[in-house]
Design an enzyme around this catalytic site. Sequence first.
Site, PDB file in Angstrom:
ATOM      1  CG  ASP A  52      -7.718   4.236   0.838  1.00  0.00           C
ATOM      2  OD1 ASP A  52      -7.610   2.998   0.686  1.00  0.00           O
ATOM      3  OD2 ASP A  52      -6.850   4.929   1.384  1.00  0.00           O
ATOM      4  CG  ASP A  67      -2.069   0.866   1.213  1.00  0.00           C
ATOM      5  OD1 ASP A  67      -2.258   1.566   0.196  1.00  0.00           O
ATOM      6  OD2 ASP A  67      -2.824   0.887   2.202  1.00  0.00           O
ATOM      7  CG  HIS A 125      -9.966  -3.003   3.017  1.00  0.00           C
ATOM      8  ND1 HIS A 125      -9.566  -3.414   4.263  1.00  0.00           N
ATOM      9  CD2 HIS A 125      -9.131  -1.980   2.681  1.00  0.00           C
ATOM     10  CE1 HIS A 125      -8.531  -2.675   4.656  1.00  0.00           C
ATOM     11  NE2 HIS A 125      -8.258  -1.790   3.715  1.00  0.00           N
TER      12      HIS A 125
END
Lengths: 528, 973
Positions: free
Chosen positions: B597, B522, B655
């Site tokens: 995200d 990430d 997630h």
Amino acid sequence: MFWYLLLLWGGISAVEVQRPRGVPLSKRPFYEENKPFTCLDGSRTIPFDRINDDYCDCQDGSDEPGTAACPNGNFHCTNAGFRPTFIPSSHVNDGICDCCDATDEYNSGAECQNTCRELWRKEKESMQKLAEIAKEGFLLKQQLIQEAKRGLEEKQTKLGEVQNSKKDLETNVEALRTAKEAAEQPEKEAKERHLKAWEEQNAAIRMEKDKVRMAEVFIELDADGDGFVSVAELLSHSEMDPDSSDGSFTEAEAQELLGGVDKVNTAAFETIWSKIREKYVSESNTDGPAPVETPQEEVREPVSDNDSEPYPDDDIPEEEDEDEDEDEDEDMDDGDYKSPPVTRTDEKKDDSEEGAMPPYDQETQNLIDAAQKARNEFEEAERALREVDDQIRNLEKEISFDFGPSSEFAYLYSQCYELTTGEYVYRLCPFNRVSQKPKYGGSETNLGTWGKWAGPEGNVYSVMKYEQGTGCWQGPNRSTTVKLTCGKETVVTSTSEPSRCEYLMEFTSPAVCQEAPDLEVSDIHEEL
Amino acid sequence: MVPVLVVWLALCLSGTWAVDRSNFKTCDQSSFCKRQRALKPGESPYRALLETMELTNTRLTLQLINDNNKVRLLLELYRLQGNMTRVKINELKPLKPRYEVPDVLVREPPTEPLSVLSQDENGVVLSLGVESQRVIVSAQPFRLDIVEGHNVLMSLNSRGLLAFEHLRMRKDTQAEPEAENKEEADTAHQAETTKEEEEKVEEGMWEETFKSHSDSKPNGPSAVSLDFSLPGVEHVYGIPEHADTLRLKTTDNGDPYRLYNLDVFQYELYNPMALYGAVPVMLAHNTQRTTGIFWLNAAETWVDISSNTAGKTVFGKMLDYVQGSSETPQTDVRWISESGIIDVFIMLGPTPKDIFSQYASLTGTQSFPPLSSLGYHQCRWNYNDQEDVRSVDAGFDEHDIPYDFIWLDIEHTDGKRYFTWDPHKFASPKDMLQGLKDKKRNMVAIVDPHIKVDSNYKIHNEIRSRGFYVKNKDGGDYEGWCWPGNAGYPDFTQPDMRAWWASMFSYDQYEGSMDNLYTWNDMNEPSVFNGPEVTMHKDAVHGSWEHRDVHNLYGLYVHRATMEGLIQRSGGVERPFVLTRAFFAGSQRYGAVWTGDNAAEWDHLKISIPMCLSLGLVGISFCGADVGGFFKSPSPELLVRWYQTGAYQPFFRAHAHLDTPRREPWLFGPENTALIREVIRQRYTFLPYWYQLFYHAYRTGEPVMRALWVEYPQDPATFAVDDEFLIGRDLLVHPVTEEGARGVTAFLPGKEEVWFDIHTFQKHNGAQNLYIPVTMSSIPVFQRGGSIIPRKLRVRRSSACMEHDPYTLFVALNTRRTAEGELYIDDGHTFNFDNKEFIHRRLFFSNNVLSSVNVAPEAQFTTKSWIERVVILGASKPRKVTLITAGKLKTAVCNKENKVFNVGCSFQVVLSVLHEQCLKEAPVFRVKIYFALFLFADGHKSQLDFDFDASVSVLTIRKPSMNAGEDWSMALQ
């Protein structure tokens, strides 16, 4: 294909009752050898050799009890020496040992050991341990129930007593109220008399002052000192313009002010004085009007995250404290007659030259003292009544509180239990609140206040829920779930935060212990 | 007072959940973009100096001169194998070398000879070999036209927007002449030029500030830019990553699409802002042809798109001039990069699949992932400790939901020191991993590229002592803020650094790791919390290059080094799985990407489709979005719909943000649990198909998740569709992405096609908009008539548990009553398939015969899997079904251990006989259970049972039982 054919036939052991693999004894009658088989949901009938042939024919999966062919089937593990169980068909021959008797992995190559007896031994041990705990806990629980019962009775007795005493108090309050009112009437009259006399005296003083000022103004206006105030002299004081809006103070207007004449002497000025008194500005007093206060520029800034916390981080006072605070506040507010009058006049009168009111004469003061005494006695009685009310409320609350079916949880009331972890000290005060405090300094965080019993149906008293704790950034208010398990001691055994701001506490107490579970051990099954 | 108030209001209005746009540059705030965009078309100062032309066997070179400043450029033109043309433009003699992107091309692209067809003083015509394709080089103004017959396919610099900011000395004082770098003979000219240049010095050329960050720009202006005209084109695609529609929009009225890898907090949808990754590849498409432009430049890049059919009358006129016509639609694009050179690959198609293969020949194909990684992934920031992992794992079993991977985010580490474990929460990681392994499941742990500056941290000390950190402009180690606080950033552009990094994944270095632990990279844009635009300063230094030059490559290198580490730890045997957030052209070779995200909003669910489709078009097939949405909390309805969508997208991972409530699939009541269970199980039934598609993607570069127009390139109705998609060519998915939907309208493409609802088997004709009423359990998915899809209907705890399970073949007949498909099988996790250890069969149905034929006879692999069922959709009822096998089975059967099974004594005898027969190497037999006996089929013929459901014309053939690897055919009579 031979291989797959082989899967169909369940070979467990020669001594076992013959039935297709994965079928529990109870269902054996449905699988009658060499007879057509009807799916247990009745949806269709198939030849017997299609049972466990590794192809799913029945929608309910009942034709493949021993294979993984049906998506919704169940496989029965006999688990001789332990507890029989069903596993989903998908666990059959997947290379993972699920049945302790290893019967689910008959063709996957997985090397499964029969662990049933070992499991039984372990389970027996742990169940015995549990049973011991439960037994002792259950005894303790009985005591708790007795205590709670006694406590409840005591409280009820106490409540009755307090309720009785309340009646006396109420009578007393009423009597004292009458006495107070009786004493206050003469006090009031005496005070008024005193005040009136003082005000008259003040009026005389004021009048005298005005006369002096008038004389001064006359002299000031009489600019040429000839003993007269003339129109011309008056015109120099434009503030006396009767219609000040037009902005010009004319001779005619001035003349009119002087009562139609060109000039006036001291005596005649007396009649004019009352008209100009308010407007007149002394020449010696040249200050302009006070500057208007300009409000400061307001600089607004976005509220920082910290400030938006709805709850301050510091200690939240206990409820009792709050009550006391409120009482004090009330006392401060309703005390009109308690404050000496002197302090009040300060603000109201702008003319401070008159000075303070003279002290009361002895007679008045006696009346006041008598009234004050009556008031104090009355307040005292009232406070006592309030306290009794509080007591009643608290008692009623505690009596009506849901402390479990036999009030076995009552002993937790007004207790607190702590658990210290690496970073924090957690504090559970049952039926009140849960909090967390950093071990090495820092303020306490409220993890929730008592909400409700929240166990599953049939076991409601196994879980407590504490809600509406300190808010989380971009998240919910903190809350805590307390899971209760049977134990001899009353202890918080663990805390965790499974989800952000949602805490979980494990709490043992004898109050949740059940009658010794002997039954479960006998559940273990030793087939054949 | 007033400005303060305005700022305050702006903060209020922008709300908590929107991206803070002011953190990111607009074109106007990026000085090179502003400068370049200010250039007017039609005034190109560049002229080709035809007399400098040199033609060798592999390339043509030619000098270009800028008539305004006399700076010369060198043009290189290559004809590449596979119908591509490469155009490179660099300064003829740059002051210092300019960055040319390394490591992205899989090899130096092989060339084919170019030849001059004709030449005069105004230009040269070169032959491109195939299909009368030619390149016309015009001298003044310089432009390139690629033509086929009479059609112009693509023109370069046709609008005259070629711009090349040559490197120069900074003229801090008037005294210092700058002329020695130039080539002119005419000093008068030179003086004039110098003067002109001085006038042109603009703000931002030598120093630039953005917010509180300043960019020292020691090399001054260095931007490059070029325009491309695409006659006849109205649809362009690609240049991910943007949260925008599949079909790219024109950018005349706003900012260009930006390519600059950035960690964008709470990104907004439907705009051209840069996101985490950048692939500078654009596809242009019309009914006749697909072409592609690959702009190989790793610096910050902006792409402008305009179109004459989008009502741009000003451009329209100019384009008319270019085209000599006022009718043809045309799209013009323009690429602007901050540094480096112009190196562009023009892919000439002509079909979409040609483009995929052309692009794959340049940058490689999707890595072939382990089969397990195509299963379901359960992730959350964070699973708190080992007990948490254990209980979530147990929850899946308790609720009978399969999954393959559980993930650990940053909190698993010891203080955000990657390669370590929190000593309290994860005290015995190997026990945890073994627990998962016992259930044939895996774990992913995060390893980010920012390294905590901490002298007690081994990784940091090693990187520092080896000099592996990126340097700041003053030569010290670059440091920035990220999760661990102060952090260094390893210089992944250095091969020796990457080799060292890879070695850190070996089992002895990465303590607590095991072979079922995989990796997630990430924050590799890189994310620098206190850096400009939340990334690294452009004047940071990577060896001899500025960060400016390599920025968009950083994430690719991190991904690559990590992947190499996972391969090496197994001695090159096991296939790796690494997920990355940042990416570039070529990242497909290293693993999976996700769309970063996102948020728990319906629009974010919708955008996951075009975002992954766009990535698929540029080679990155292994794409997914966070199921449920990362930020915020989804309603149960949104969560269920997201699972239903995600289950039909390549990378399927749920997630959630740290601050959101838990959302494991069973936390929303039994109904929602059942809905989620059902869709995850559907995913697992299709794993053989997904796996086979990934094998194809690995072999060919074709996307797994496909835009409709890729398969229906001549149907304009498909060109802008991005609310549905194809998986391969045989599954059409139109997920429900509207809140409270009662129905969806799916477009079923193809005039000749029929489509079968995979749940009801209902048949629908192609080329129609079909309204489908939906409930919460509906996932509109259709199988194309003419296809055969192998599935495994026995869903188990994880994909590995299903390895030996039998297949069900779903044969969907088209109007000609034919169908074809494939079956690919290997071990699912090693590179042995590269050594021909696999089964690859072609399945086809025609003339009422279904057959399986080996398409890789040279390959060797045995499987225990067999065919348990054949479902033929759109069939008619046969009298009988006969299976004919070629007799390969006997070894498979007789090599098994000698076990006797029984189901009661009456059968035991029979079976013993049978078993003896087997031991005697009897001919291969076939068993017919219906007759309660067996028959020796001699590897030839047997009758099969079947069911026929006349209401939907579905024929189900019961238990043909042949091994999935053998030759067989099945006749319906």
